[in-house]
Every structure is written in C-alpha cells, then in structure tokens.
Design a protein around this motif. Structure first.
Motif, PDB file in Angstrom:
ATOM      1  N   VAL A 313       0.838  -1.209   0.000  1.00 13.14           N
ATOM      2  CA  VAL A 313       0.000   0.000   0.000  1.00 13.14           C
ATOM      3  C   VAL A 313       0.867   1.252   0.000  1.00 13.14           C
ATOM      4  CG1 VAL A 313      -1.649   1.346   1.342  1.00 13.14           C
ATOM      5  CG2 VAL A 313      -1.983  -1.121   1.067  1.00 13.14           C
ATOM      6  N   CYS A 314       1.869   1.283   0.896  1.00 19.96           N
ATOM      7  CA  CYS A 314       2.727   2.472   0.995  1.00 19.96           C
ATOM      8  C   CYS A 314       3.577   2.659  -0.258  1.00 19.96           C
ATOM      9  CB  CYS A 314       3.626   2.358   2.227  1.00 19.96           C
ATOM     10  SG  CYS A 314       2.746   2.513   3.797  1.00 19.96           S
ATOM     11  N   PHE A 315       4.017   1.574  -0.860  1.00 20.22           N
ATOM     12  CA  PHE A 315       4.835   1.659  -2.068  1.00 20.22           C
ATOM     13  C   PHE A 315       4.037   2.265  -3.223  1.00 20.22           C
ATOM     14  CE2 PHE A 315       7.041   0.310  -5.847  1.00 20.22           C
ATOM     15  CZ  PHE A 315       8.378   0.300  -5.493  1.00 20.22           C
ATOM     16  N   GLU A 319       4.115   8.750  -3.441  1.00 19.57           N
ATOM     17  CA  GLU A 319       4.171  10.194  -3.697  1.00 19.57           C
ATOM     18  C   GLU A 319       2.987  10.921  -3.069  1.00 19.57           C
ATOM     19  OE1 GLU A 319       4.742  13.351  -7.419  1.00 19.57           O
ATOM     20  OE2 GLU A 319       4.908  11.183  -7.747  1.00 19.57           O
ATOM     21  N   ASP A 320       1.805  10.317  -3.157  1.00 17.02           N
ATOM     22  CA  ASP A 320       0.624  10.946  -2.565  1.00 17.02           C
ATOM     23  C   ASP A 320       0.753  11.043  -1.048  1.00 17.02           C
ATOM     24  OD1 ASP A 320      -0.571  11.236  -5.037  1.00 17.02           O
ATOM     25  OD2 ASP A 320      -1.579   9.296  -4.944  1.00 17.02           O
ATOM     26  N   LEU A 321       1.283   9.994  -0.430  1.00 18.83           N
ATOM     27  CA  LEU A 321       1.449   9.999   1.025  1.00 18.83           C
ATOM     28  C   LEU A 321       2.437  11.080   1.466  1.00 18.83           C
ATOM     29  CD1 LEU A 321       1.586   6.180   1.914  1.00 18.83           C
ATOM     30  CD2 LEU A 321      -0.153   7.822   2.631  1.00 18.83           C
ATOM     31  N   ILE A 322       3.566  11.158   0.770  1.00 21.16           N
ATOM     32  CA  ILE A 322       4.605  12.119   1.151  1.00 21.16           C
ATOM     33  C   ILE A 322       4.100  13.550   1.029  1.00 21.16           C
ATOM     34  CG2 ILE A 322       6.851  13.070   0.517  1.00 21.16           C
ATOM     35  CD1 ILE A 322       7.093  10.494   2.040  1.00 21.16           C
ATOM     36  N   THR A 323       3.481  13.875  -0.095  1.00 19.13           N
ATOM     37  CA  THR A 323       3.021  15.257  -0.303  1.00 19.13           C
ATOM     38  C   THR A 323       1.842  15.605   0.605  1.00 19.13           C
ATOM     39  OG1 THR A 323       1.650  14.492  -2.158  1.00 19.13           O
ATOM     40  CG2 THR A 323       3.832  15.359  -2.681  1.00 19.13           C
ATOM     41  N   ALA A 334       9.854  10.810  -2.290  1.00 18.24           N
ATOM     42  CA  ALA A 334       9.045   9.625  -2.578  1.00 18.24           C
ATOM     43  C   ALA A 334       9.859   8.414  -3.053  1.00 18.24           C
ATOM     44  CB  ALA A 334       7.955   9.970  -3.595  1.00 18.24           C
ATOM     45  N   PRO A 335      10.811   8.548  -4.014  1.00 22.57           N
ATOM     46  CA  PRO A 335      11.574   7.364  -4.436  1.00 22.57           C
ATOM     47  C   PRO A 335      12.371   6.719  -3.302  1.00 22.57           C
ATOM     48  CG  PRO A 335      11.799   9.133  -6.040  1.00 22.57           C
ATOM     49  CD  PRO A 335      11.126   9.725  -4.849  1.00 22.57           C
ATOM     50  N   ALA A 336      13.004   7.531  -2.454  1.00 26.98           N
ATOM     51  CA  ALA A 336      13.739   6.983  -1.314  1.00 26.98           C
ATOM     52  C   ALA A 336      12.778   6.315  -0.333  1.00 26.98           C
ATOM     53  CB  ALA A 336      14.533   8.080  -0.612  1.00 26.98           C
ATOM     54  N   PHE A 337      11.603   6.888  -0.180  1.00 29.53           N
ATOM     55  CA  PHE A 337      10.587   6.309   0.701  1.00 29.53           C
ATOM     56  C   PHE A 337      10.177   4.917   0.215  1.00 29.53           C
ATOM     57  CE2 PHE A 337       5.883   5.857   1.199  1.00 29.53           C
ATOM     58  CZ  PHE A 337       5.877   5.508   2.537  1.00 29.53           C
ATOM     59  N   GLN A 338      10.008   4.746  -1.096  1.00 33.39           N
ATOM     60  CA  GLN A 338       9.635   3.441  -1.638  1.00 33.39           C
ATOM     61  C   GLN A 338      10.691   2.382  -1.326  1.00 33.39           C
ATOM     62  OE1 GLN A 338       8.994   4.827  -5.732  1.00 33.39           O
ATOM     63  NE2 GLN A 338       6.850   4.202  -5.559  1.00 33.39           N
ATOM     64  N   ALA A 388      26.287   8.916  -6.064  1.00 33.56           N
ATOM     65  CA  ALA A 388      25.648   8.809  -7.374  1.00 33.56           C
ATOM     66  C   ALA A 388      24.137   8.998  -7.311  1.00 33.56           C
ATOM     67  CB  ALA A 388      25.960   7.447  -7.999  1.00 33.56           C
ATOM     68  N   TYR A 389      23.508   8.497  -6.238  1.00 31.21           N
ATOM     69  CA  TYR A 389      22.042   8.478  -6.193  1.00 31.21           C
ATOM     70  C   TYR A 389      21.457   9.237  -5.003  1.00 31.21           C
ATOM     71  CZ  TYR A 389      22.916   4.747  -9.547  1.00 31.21           C
ATOM     72  OH  TYR A 389      23.356   4.023 -10.625  1.00 31.21           O
ATOM     73  N   SER A 390      22.291   9.932  -4.259  1.00 33.30           N
ATOM     74  CA  SER A 390      21.839  10.796  -3.162  1.00 33.30           C
ATOM     75  C   SER A 390      20.981  10.024  -2.155  1.00 33.30           C
ATOM     76  CB  SER A 390      21.083  11.998  -3.737  1.00 33.30           C
ATOM     77  OG  SER A 390      20.796  12.951  -2.748  1.00 33.30           O
ATOM     78  N   THR A 391      19.804  10.533  -1.826  1.00 37.56           N
ATOM     79  CA  THR A 391      18.977   9.925  -0.780  1.00 37.56           C
ATOM     80  C   THR A 391      18.484   8.529  -1.161  1.00 37.56           C
ATOM     81  OG1 THR A 391      17.021  11.051  -1.678  1.00 37.56           O
ATOM     82  CG2 THR A 391      18.226  12.166   0.086  1.00 37.56           C
ATOM     83  N   VAL A 392      18.259   8.291  -2.435  1.00 36.21           N
ATOM     84  CA  VAL A 392      17.838   6.958  -2.873  1.00 36.21           C
ATOM     85  C   VAL A 392      18.966   5.944  -2.629  1.00 36.21           C
ATOM     86  CG1 VAL A 392      17.089   5.559  -4.844  1.00 36.21           C
ATOM     87  CG2 VAL A 392      16.235   7.889  -4.572  1.00 36.21           C
ATOM     88  N   GLY A 393      20.195   6.366  -2.859  1.00 36.56           N
ATOM     89  CA  GLY A 393      21.335   5.501  -2.581  1.00 36.56           C
ATOM     90  C   GLY A 393      21.427   5.152  -1.105  1.00 36.56           C
TER      91      GLY A 393
END
Length: 429
Positions: A313-315, A319-323, A334-338, A388-393
C-alpha cells in the motif's frame, strides 16, 4: 469460533491489546509530532535539528550501557526471587545512570571540539546532552513493569509519556524553535519519570544488597553484548542521515532523507509491540522446543502477511502519502521512501522478530556478529551509492543491510531452538 473468543479473552486479560493499542496510539502521536515539527520549523532548521539529533543518537545507542536489556532478561528469569530482582535492579540502575552522565559529558565535549558539517549543529548538539539520561530514567521503570507482567500499567505509562512529549515539544517548537523543542522534550521526560515512580514505587531497593560475583558476571555479559547489539542495530538508520549530511553537506537533502525514513521507521512499532508482549513468555519457554517453534512459525507467518500488505500500500501510494503528510516541498523524497518500505518489510517481518527472540535463548553474540556484518554492508553501499544516487542511494544501503539479517537471523534462530529439542528437534516445527 469458541477458540477465537477464548484466545481473545486471554490476550485481553494478559495485556496484549493494551500493549498493542498503546503502541499504535503512541506511534500515531509520534508520527503526528514528526509531521507537525516538519511544518513548524523551516526546512533548514529542521535539517540542522535532525543532523544534531542524529549525532546525539550515536551516543544514545549506548544508553545505560545495556542496563534495560540485561535487567529485562535476568529479572524475567528470576521472577520468583524478589530479593534477586531488587539486587539486579539496584545494581543495573546505578551503573546505567552513571554511564549516561558520562555520555552527557562526551556529547558536550564533542559539540565543543569537533566541527560538524552543518552550521549551528554544534550548539544544538550541546543542548541535547541530557537526552540519554532523561530517557533512561523512564525506561528503567518501564522495564520493571514488563518484568512483573503489568502490561496494562506499562501501556498507560507509555501513552502518558508520548502525549506529554507531543504537547510539550510542539509548544516549545512553536514559541522558541528547535531549542524550545528540546526543552519541551526534557520537561516531558522528567514529568513522566516522576509520575511512573509515584504510581509504581519499588520497595526493597535500599535493602537490596550486593550481587554475587557470578550474578555480576551474568549481568555484564548480557548488558555489554546487548548494548553493542542495540548500538549496531540503531546505527543502521542513523548512518544514512549522517552520511547524507557529510557527503552532500546539504540541509535540504538531510531533511528529504529524514522525511523518507519517518514513516518506515514509525511503522516498526508493530513488530516492537509484538516483541514487547511475547518476550517474557518466550523466556519462560526457552527450553521448550515444540512450544517455541510453533509460536515462532505462527508469528512469522502472520508478520509476513501483515507487513507485506502495509508495504504494498505504501509503495503504490508513495508520492501521494509524502506530499499529503509532509507537503509539496518534500515530493522528491518519494523514491527513497519506496526503497525504505522494502527495507521495512525485511526488518519487520523477518529480521526483528528472530533477532529479539535470539536474546531469549541467550544467543546475544550472534546479534553482535550480525550487527557488525550489516553495518559493514550499509557503510560500503552508502559510500558507493550516495554520491551517485543521493537519498535513494542511502535508502538502498539501509535495505541491503536489512536483507542480510532477514535471511541470516531466522535461519540461526530455528537452528538454535531445534538444537534444544535434541532428537526431537526435527519435529519442532
């Protein structure tokens, strides 16, 4: 249906629903507090506060030098010997409080001698020097409520603490910013401690006496290794914020990553609440292979289903949850959250349950080894991926570390429990 009603009544009478309900309420309040603080403080101020708190949390991972973990295990084993419980509590609380005073001094010294990556973080770090001690005082009393299975009182007191933290932290942040937030937390911890002490006095402390050499040896074996284990496990989520700050030197990116981790880390209350309830029972049945494996398999199967559903559900709604919760300025989180939600699933359904139950078998050394390996994996992946990928990394580094424990911890726990069953071990599950 009769079995379900019977089980529900038993769980209610033993305080399971009180613990789980209190944990749910606490996490909702904590999540609300996190969201409100993000909106009250500016993004740069929130980034600086998060970075300073993250540095202080590296000291807090050695909070009490394992006192609460050692007392929970040893006092649960000695429930029928009240004098021994009193001696253990007196010994552990004195060493824990002394350790936290020393930790506070180290925090102040660090704030004065070590230049931090973000502006103003040094002064804010100094202001956090009493955080470990104030938290420990309350935790010591809560630990004894768990030992004597006063789960309903435990639930009530955790709710009181969380509500006070929320109200006083928000009031402090609203009127005086980040420093007011810290002051509000201090007042909340102190008031909570005074209240739990008044409601739950512990007689016999003055006449507790001294522990024998063997009892002290047992205490320190569990306390020190547990402290290292807890430190290593807590260092994993702290590592991401620290390295994002060091590598990027950006308050905004630190804030983005902190937001990405808020929901996944908050959701870890679910397995934590479960472990809080079941831990004393697994200690009591630690030598009963059949009982232990049956309950472990049931718990793990249920956890995989529940945590898997939450993760999906969260995945999907990331984006909707974060905003919605944190505002449009954090949409890039959102991508790092996923990715963090994948790590949450691995930790909550597999790693955390097995890791905590290994302590009931006194296999604390394994958790230490697992923590070392996981931390090494997280550091290597962070250094490779964050540039290379900042917060997603950073999120992938955390998830990779969780994957190691999600495989290794359950396999080792099953092996340990079956070994206690002797020739019947193969039939335990």
């Amino acid at each position: 249906m009769h079995k379900i009603r019977s089980l529900s009544k038993r769980l209610f009478s033993t305080g399971f629903f009180h613990i789980f309900g209190a944990s749910t309420i606490n996490k909702f309040i904590t999540a609300f507090l996190s969201i409100a603080i993000v909106r009250i403080l500016s993004k740069d101020d929130y980034g600086t506060y998060s970075y300073a708190l993250n540095i202080a949390s590296f000291f807090v991972i050695f909070n009490g030098l394992g006192a609460t973990s050692a007392l929970l295990q040893l006092c649960c084993e000695a429930q029928d010997d009240r004098k021994l419980v009193d001696r253990l509590y007196s010994y552990g609380s004195h060493w824990g409080i002394g350790t936290d005073i020393a930790i506070g001094v180290l925090i102040v010294c660090t704030s004065q001698l070590v230049p931090l990556a973000l502006p103003d973080a040094n002064m804010m770090l100094a202001a956090l020097c009493l955080y470990p001690l104030f938290a420990l005082l309350f935790e010591l009393r809560l630990t004894m409520l768990r030992v004597v299975l006063r789960n309903k009182e435990y639930a009530r007191m955790t709710n009181v603490e969380t509500i006070l933290l929320c109200v006083l932290s928000l009031a402090g942040a609203w009127f005086w910013g980040a420093y007011g937030l810290i002051a509000g937390q201090y007042v909340a911890y102190l008031f909570s401690y005074v209240l739990v002490r008044a409601r739950n006095p512990m007689g016999g402390m003055a006449e507790a006496g001294r522990l024998s050499r063997q009892e002290r040896r047992d205490y320190w074996r569990i306390a020190l290794i547990s402290s290292l284990n807890i430190g290593l496990s807590q260092a994993l989520p702290l590592l991401g914020v620290f390295l994002v700050g060091v590598i990027t030197a950006s308050e905004a990116l630190v804030a983005d990553y902190k937001v990405a981790t808020t929901i996944p880390f908050a959701l870890l209350f679910i397995p934590s609440a479960l472990v809080t309830y079941i831990y004393p029972y697994f200690v009591k049945h630690k030598s009963d292979c059949r009982w232990t494996m049956k309950r472990y398999c049931q718990l793990t199967g249920g956890a995989v289903v529940v945590m898997g559903g939450i993760t999906i559900v969260c995945f999907v709604l990331a984006e909707d949850l974060i905003t919605l919760i944190f505002g449009d300025q954090y949409a890039k989180s959102a991508p790092a959250f996923q990715v963090m939600m994948v790590g949450f699933f691995l930790a909550a359904s597999l790693r955390q349950l097995a890791g905590n139950l290994l302590v009931t078998q006194r296999k604390v050394e394994f958790n230490f080894l697992l923590g070392i390996v996981s931390l090494a994996v997280a550091i290597v992946l962070s250094l490779l991926l964050i540039p290379a990928y900042s917060t997603v990394g950073a999120a992938w580094a955390y998830t990779g570390a969780m994957a190691v424990g999600a495989v290794w911890a359950p396999l080792y726990y099953i092996r340990v429990v079956k070994s206690r069953g002797g020739s019947e071990g193969a039939e335990c599950c």
